[in-house]
Design an enzyme around this catalytic site. Structure first.
Site, PDB file in Angstrom:
ATOM      1  N   PRO A  72      39.677 -22.835 -30.062  1.00  0.00           N
ATOM      2  CA  PRO A  72      38.466 -22.608 -29.270  1.00  0.00           C
ATOM      3  C   PRO A  72      37.401 -22.003 -30.165  1.00  0.00           C
ATOM      4  CG  PRO A  72      40.073 -20.850 -28.867  1.00  0.00           C
ATOM      5  CD  PRO A  72      40.723 -21.823 -29.817  1.00  0.00           C
ATOM      6  N   CYS A  79      38.214 -11.786 -29.238  1.00  0.00           N
ATOM      7  CA  CYS A  79      36.821 -11.836 -29.679  1.00  0.00           C
ATOM      8  C   CYS A  79      36.384 -10.472 -30.231  1.00  0.00           C
ATOM      9  CB  CYS A  79      35.905 -12.250 -28.529  1.00  0.00           C
ATOM     10  SG  CYS A  79      34.181 -12.355 -29.042  1.00  0.00           S
ATOM     11  N   ASP A  87      43.010 -19.882 -41.206  1.00  0.00           N
ATOM     12  CA  ASP A  87      43.058 -20.428 -42.569  1.00  0.00           C
ATOM     13  C   ASP A  87      43.994 -21.631 -42.718  1.00  0.00           C
ATOM     14  OD1 ASP A  87      41.448 -18.236 -42.931  1.00  0.00           O
ATOM     15  OD2 ASP A  87      42.935 -17.053 -44.030  1.00  0.00           O
TER      16      ASP A  87
HETATM   17  C1  LIG Z   1      32.127 -20.244 -34.719  1.00  0.00           C
HETATM   18  C2  LIG Z   1      33.418 -19.697 -34.192  1.00  0.00           C
HETATM   19  C3  LIG Z   1      33.543 -19.452 -32.838  1.00  0.00           C
HETATM   20  C4  LIG Z   1      34.761 -18.957 -32.327  1.00  0.00           C
HETATM   21  N1  LIG Z   1      34.887 -18.790 -30.978  1.00  0.00           N
HETATM   22  C5  LIG Z   1      36.092 -18.422 -30.462  1.00  0.00           C
HETATM   23  C6  LIG Z   1      36.293 -18.386 -29.046  1.00  0.00           C
HETATM   24  O1  LIG Z   1      35.395 -18.688 -28.243  1.00  0.00           O
HETATM   25  N2  LIG Z   1      37.512 -17.975 -28.592  1.00  0.00           N
HETATM   26  C7  LIG Z   1      38.531 -17.643 -29.448  1.00  0.00           C
HETATM   27  O2  LIG Z   1      39.621 -17.298 -29.002  1.00  0.00           O
HETATM   28  N3  LIG Z   1      38.372 -17.702 -30.788  1.00  0.00           N
HETATM   29  C8  LIG Z   1      37.198 -18.108 -31.311  1.00  0.00           C
HETATM   30  N4  LIG Z   1      37.052 -18.222 -32.668  1.00  0.00           N
HETATM   31  C9  LIG Z   1      38.214 -17.985 -33.544  1.00  0.00           C
HETATM   32  C10 LIG Z   1      38.971 -19.288 -33.829  1.00  0.00           C
HETATM   33  O3  LIG Z   1      39.529 -19.822 -32.648  1.00  0.00           O
HETATM   34  C11 LIG Z   1      40.086 -19.088 -34.882  1.00  0.00           C
HETATM   35  O4  LIG Z   1      41.064 -18.218 -34.367  1.00  0.00           O
HETATM   36  C12 LIG Z   1      39.532 -18.525 -36.201  1.00  0.00           C
HETATM   37  O5  LIG Z   1      38.357 -19.216 -36.595  1.00  0.00           O
HETATM   38  C13 LIG Z   1      40.570 -18.635 -37.330  1.00  0.00           C
HETATM   39  O6  LIG Z   1      40.943 -19.962 -37.548  1.00  0.00           O
HETATM   40  P1  LIG Z   1      40.326 -20.898 -38.728  1.00  0.00           P
HETATM   41  O7  LIG Z   1      40.559 -20.178 -40.035  1.00  0.00           O
HETATM   42  O8  LIG Z   1      41.131 -22.173 -38.595  1.00  0.00           O
HETATM   43  O9  LIG Z   1      38.881 -21.083 -38.448  1.00  0.00           O
HETATM   44  C14 LIG Z   1      35.853 -18.685 -33.201  1.00  0.00           C
HETATM   45  C15 LIG Z   1      35.693 -18.930 -34.560  1.00  0.00           C
HETATM   46  C16 LIG Z   1      34.512 -19.429 -35.078  1.00  0.00           C
HETATM   47  C17 LIG Z   1      34.403 -19.708 -36.552  1.00  0.00           C
END
Ligand SMILES: Cc1cc2nc3c(=O)[nH]c(=O)nc-3n(C[C@H](O)[C@H](O)[C@H](O)COP(=O)(O)O)c2cc1C
Length: 353
Positions: free
Chosen positions: A24, A108, A210
């Site tokens: 998300p 969050c 990551d």
């Molecule tokens: C732009 C952005 C918006 C995000 N919004 C949410 C959100 O609405 N709800 C949530 O649980 N995590 C949110 N996250 C966290 C991501 O779901 C994820 O846990 C985090 O980016 C780490 O994963 P990644 O390294 O694959 O990006 C957000 C991350 C980013 C970068």
């Protein structure tokens, strides 16, 4: 490492057809993004966080987040808030909207959210966190999942204390992004914490943070025992990262990139309306066309164009063959009329369909 990402698993009674979950992301996870994620191998997709206060006040924009497409399932809709009654009502709306899972945001780190007692601050208030899970699990027949950080402070291990309590309160699955809320997105996700959490609970755990390649996905699955990995930033404007993680390393052609971007633009306009979509889409131009795929000035030129129709023409001029890829993509999509509408809501929210 012999990890099969195409293996199915269950979140409560819901069958998830692969071990890859699309994260998300606020300002990113629109329906077009989620539908695309399903096409490229995600077994589960998730809406961005939806405010339960917005749902309570029947805020039009908030209710728009509850719009579910026929080809998104299985889909989790994520809610955030700090009041059990409001969370329960929101969960009922999520179920009525046609989601398969209610996901609760306990991760969050943004002040605007944590200062209301929601998001990551709930990790420091386990009593209310459990009350919220109980209220939501009691209000809906859908399985309930919780997404959380490792804790609020750097190095925190709070998730290991709170996680099992949330399961006792009724959570059917936990997603862990093992950074602290303080860290925001700096440093690295410490999946040793994920492995510890997996050992403490008897529900599936999803590992977030990551995951950018098949090698990383397989190593996190193998070393943590998680049921699935979640991919966020790597998939922004880049569904081919999901394809690679699922085992197909084919680099996308220029035509494929342009066709997916145009489809994404058209679907986003349908979902958000031309005005909102114009601003929303700008960041996606860089995400799609970056990574050395198109020259930088081209992206800058697109961002300056005032109308989305002009962006589309310019893209097609740069890759004329994209027209045929786009035709094929369109022919494979279900009818947009298959969207599930909430009868109790004014039709204007959905533009009639
Ligand atoms: C732009 C952005 C918006 C995000 N919004 C949410 C959100 O609405 N709800 C949530 O649980 N995590 C949110 N996250 C966290 C991501 O779901 C994820 O846990 C985090 O980016 C780490 O994963 P990644 O390294 O694959 O990006 C957000 C991350 C980013 C970068």
């Amino acid at each position: 490492m012999n990890i099969d990402l195409k293996e199915q698993w269950f979140l409560g009674p819901v069958e998830i057809p692969s071990r890859l979950v699309l994260a998300p992301m606020a300002g990113v996870s629109v329906q077009a993004f989620r539908r695309q994620g399903r096409r490229y191998g995600a077994g589960l997709v998730c809406s961005e966080m939806v405010s339960v206060a917005g749902i309570q006040h029947r805020n039009e924009r908030t209710l728009g987040y509850l719009r579910v497409g026929a080809d998104e399932h299985p889909l989790a809709i994520q809610i955030f808030g700090s009041d059990p009654g409001a969370m329960a009502e929101a969960a009922r709306m999520v179920e009525a909207a046609g989601a398969d899972v209610v996901d609760m945001n306990f991760g969050c780190p943004v002040k605007k959210v944590t200062k209301t007692g929601a998001g990551a601050s709930l990790l420091d208030d386990p009593d209310n966190a459990c009350r919220l899970v109980e209220a939501v699990a009691g209000a809906t027949s859908l399985p309930v999942s919780v997404k959380m950080r490792r804790g609020v402070e750097n190095g925190s291990r709070t998730c290991l204390e709170v996680g099992p309590k949330l399961v006792e309160a009724g959570a059917s699955s936990l997603t862990i992004h093992p950074r602290s809320a303080k860290q925001m997105y700096t440093g690295t996700a410490d999946h040793a914490v994920t492995a510890e959490l997996v050992s403490l609970v008897d529900v599936p755990v999803i590992a977030s943070g990551d995951i950018t390649s098949r090698a990383r996905a397989q190593s996190v699955l193998a070393t943590t025992g998680a049921a699935a990995v979640m991919v966020g930033r790597a998939a922004q404007g880049n569904p081919w990262a999901l394809r690679e993680i699922m085992g197909d390393e084919t680099e996308p052609s220029r035509e494929e990139i342009v066709a997916e971007l145009i489809l994404f633009m058209r679907e986003t306009v349908r979902e958000l309306g031309e005005h909102r979509a114009t601003g929303f889409l700008k960041k996606f131009y860089g995400w799609y066309l970056g990574r050395g795929r198109f020259p930088k000035p081209f992206k800058q030129e697109l961002v300056m164009l005032p109308a989305i129709g002009e962006v589309e023409s310019r893209l097609l001029a740069a890759a004329p063959g994209a027209r045929f890829v786009l035709e094929r993509l369109l022919s494979e999509l279900p009818d947009p009329a298959d969207e599930i509408l909430l009868d109790s809501l004014p039709i204007s929210i959905y533009g009639g369909g």
